[in-house]
Design an enzyme around this catalytic site. Sequence first.
Site, PDB file in Angstrom:
ATOM      1  N   HIS A  75      -7.826   1.039   2.656  1.00 49.59           N
ATOM      2  CA  HIS A  75      -7.500   0.535   4.003  1.00 49.59           C
ATOM      3  C   HIS A  75      -8.116   1.427   5.097  1.00 49.59           C
ATOM      4  O   HIS A  75      -7.408   1.957   5.953  1.00 49.59           O
ATOM      5  CB  HIS A  75      -5.976   0.432   4.181  1.00 49.59           C
ATOM      6  CG  HIS A  75      -5.597  -0.516   5.296  1.00 49.59           C
ATOM      7  ND1 HIS A  75      -4.404  -1.198   5.311  1.00 49.59           N
ATOM      8  CD2 HIS A  75      -6.253  -0.881   6.430  1.00 49.59           C
ATOM      9  CE1 HIS A  75      -4.337  -1.933   6.414  1.00 49.59           C
ATOM     10  NE2 HIS A  75      -5.448  -1.755   7.103  1.00 49.59           N
TER      11      HIS A  75
ATOM     12  N   GLU B 126       0.833  -1.203   0.000  1.00 55.62           N
ATOM     13  CA  GLU B 126       0.000   0.000   0.000  1.00 55.62           C
ATOM     14  C   GLU B 126       0.869   1.256   0.000  1.00 55.62           C
ATOM     15  O   GLU B 126       1.984   1.231   0.523  1.00 55.62           O
ATOM     16  CB  GLU B 126      -0.911  -0.021   1.236  1.00 55.62           C
ATOM     17  CG  GLU B 126      -1.843  -1.234   1.214  1.00 55.62           C
ATOM     18  CD  GLU B 126      -2.697  -1.382   2.465  1.00 55.62           C
ATOM     19  OE1 GLU B 126      -2.590  -0.531   3.371  1.00 55.62           O
ATOM     20  OE2 GLU B 126      -3.467  -2.357   2.524  1.00 55.62           O
TER      21      GLU B 126
END
Length: 468
Positions: free
Chosen positions: A346, A315
Site C-alpha cells: 500500500h 492490511e
Amino acid sequence: MSIPQPISNLTQAFERTGLSPKNNNTVSTSPTASYFEQHRLAGGRRAKTLKPFSTGDVKILLLENVNQTALDIFGQQGYQVEFLKTSLPEEELIEKIKDVHAIGIRSKTRLTANVLKHAKNLVVIGCFCIGTNQVDLEYAAKNGIAVFNSPFSNSRSVAELTIAEIIALSRELGDRNMELHNGTWNKKSARCWEVRGKTLGIVGYGHIGSQLSVLAESLGMNVLYYDTLMIMSLGNSKQVGSLQELLNSSDFVTLHVPETAETKQMISTPQLAEMRDGAYLINNSRGTVVDLPALIEALRIGKLAGACIDVYPKEPRANGPYFNGHELLPFIDELKTLKNVILTPHIGGSTEEAQSAIGIEVGTVLTKYLNEGASIGAVNFPEVSLRALDLDQENACRILYIHQNVPGVLKTVNQILSDYNIEKQFSDSRGDIAYLMADVSGVNSDDIKNLSAELEATAFNISTRLLY
Ligand SMILES: NC(=O)c1ccc[n+]([C@@H]2O[C@H](COP(=O)([O-])OP(=O)(O)OC[C@H]3O[C@@H](n4cnc5c(N)ncnc54)[C@H](O)[C@@H]3O)[C@@H](O)[C@H]2O)c1
Ligand SMILES: O=C(O)CC[C@@H](O)C(=O)O
C-alpha cells in the site's frame, strides 16, 4: 527533521506562555498570532484572532506516521499533539480517542460508530489520505464531527507508480529481479513487450485515472476509460460505455475507483473472463475491489500474464512481519507462487512529495475548522465559511451551531440572537445535518455564556461552539 514534543513538554510550554489548560474537557480554539499573520484580510485589514470561549487546549491524536509538516502546523498553534507511527487496535483507540478534540489518521485506522461513540470531545477528523472509507462518515456527521481528507495531493504519486508497474509487468521485471537476486541469469524476450501501441483500460477516471491517462499517452499507449460519470476525455483517450467493453479491449486494466458498495469485488471471475488472454491487471485502489481468489485462479491458469497489487482486503496495522492468522497471509502465500506478480505494501501514495503536501493540506484545513469553524472541503458535512472578523471588532463573537436539519430551527436561533447585531450569517445543510455560522457584535462575556447555553439547550442542537 524535528521530533514532536511530548505532551508534558508542551504543557510546560503553555504554562510559560500563560495558555495553560484549566479545564481539559473543553475545546480551546485559540490560534497563535503566527497563524493570523498568514491570514490577513483583503485591503490590508487584519483578521481578529478568535479566542476560546471555554478555556482548555486542543488535544490532537495523530496516528499512522502522519507527516512532519502537519506536526509543524499544529505545533505552531500550541495544540497538544500525541503522535504515533502506527494505527491502534480498537480497545486502545477507544481509550485514546475519549478526550481528544481532533484525530488524524491514514487508511488503516477504522473509525467505526463503536469507536466514535466514545469520542465525547471530538470535533473533527482528518484523513491524511484520499480514501475516507475507513471512517463511518454518517455517524460522524450525525454527531457533529466534520471529516476532511486530501483529495488529490498523492494522485500524481499513484499515477507514476502505475506507469512503472505497466512497464514492469510488460517486461517481467519483478521475476527477473528475483531470479538474479537468487543467483539465476535468465536473459529472455519471449512474452516481454514494449508498451507503445498497447491499450490501457482505466477504471475510474477521477484525479488518479485522468492523470495516468496523460502519462500513458506520452508513452504511446492508447487509453480507454470507464467511469459511471460522463467525464471529459484528456488527450486522445476515449470513454467506453461499459466495464465489459473496457475489459474486452484492453491489454492492461488498472483500477482507480473508491471503495463503495458498488465497487466491492467489481473484478471477480466473470470480469476476469472478459479480459483479453494474456492481459495484465493492476489494483492500486482498495483491496475490496478485486476478488483475490478469483484473480489468483486467473493467473494460475494463465488467463492473465501478470498483476500488480498494492492494496488488500485487510492490511497489517504496522510495518514488520505479518503473522500467522493474518488475513493477508494465505493470499500472499498463493500469489508468491505465481509468475509475474508484483506485490507492494500500500505505497501508491507514499512519496515524500505527496506526504508532505498532504500534511500541509489536511493540517491547514483542520486548523481552520478548529480556529474559525470553516468547513469548506469537508466530505460528510455542510460546507460553510465566513470571512474573518476584523481585528478592531470589539465585543464580537462567532457562533458555530451544528444542528438537525428540521423545520423551525432558524426561527428559534434568530429568536435567541434577536437582541444582538448579527454582522453576518450563513447556513447550509447536507442530509440530516445543518451548520450555521454567525458573527454577532455587541456581546460581553456574560452574553456569550448565555448565548452558548441557550443554543445548546435547543431541541435541535448537535454541537455548539462559540469563538470570540
Ligand atoms: N494505493 C494507494 O496508496 C492509493 C492512493 C490514493 C488513492 N487510492 C485509492 O484510489 C481511489 C481513487 O482515487 P482518486 O483520487 O482518483 O478518486 P476520484 O474520486 O478522483 O476518482 C474516482 C473515480 O471513480 C469513479 N467511480 C466511482 N464508482 C465507480 C464505479 N462503480 N465504476 C466506475 N467508476 C466509478 C468516480 O466517478 C470517479 O471519477 C481512492 O478512492 C482511494 O481508495 C489509493
Ligand atoms: O497513506 C495511506 O495510508 C493511504 C494512501 C491511499 O490509499 C489514500 O487513500 O490516499
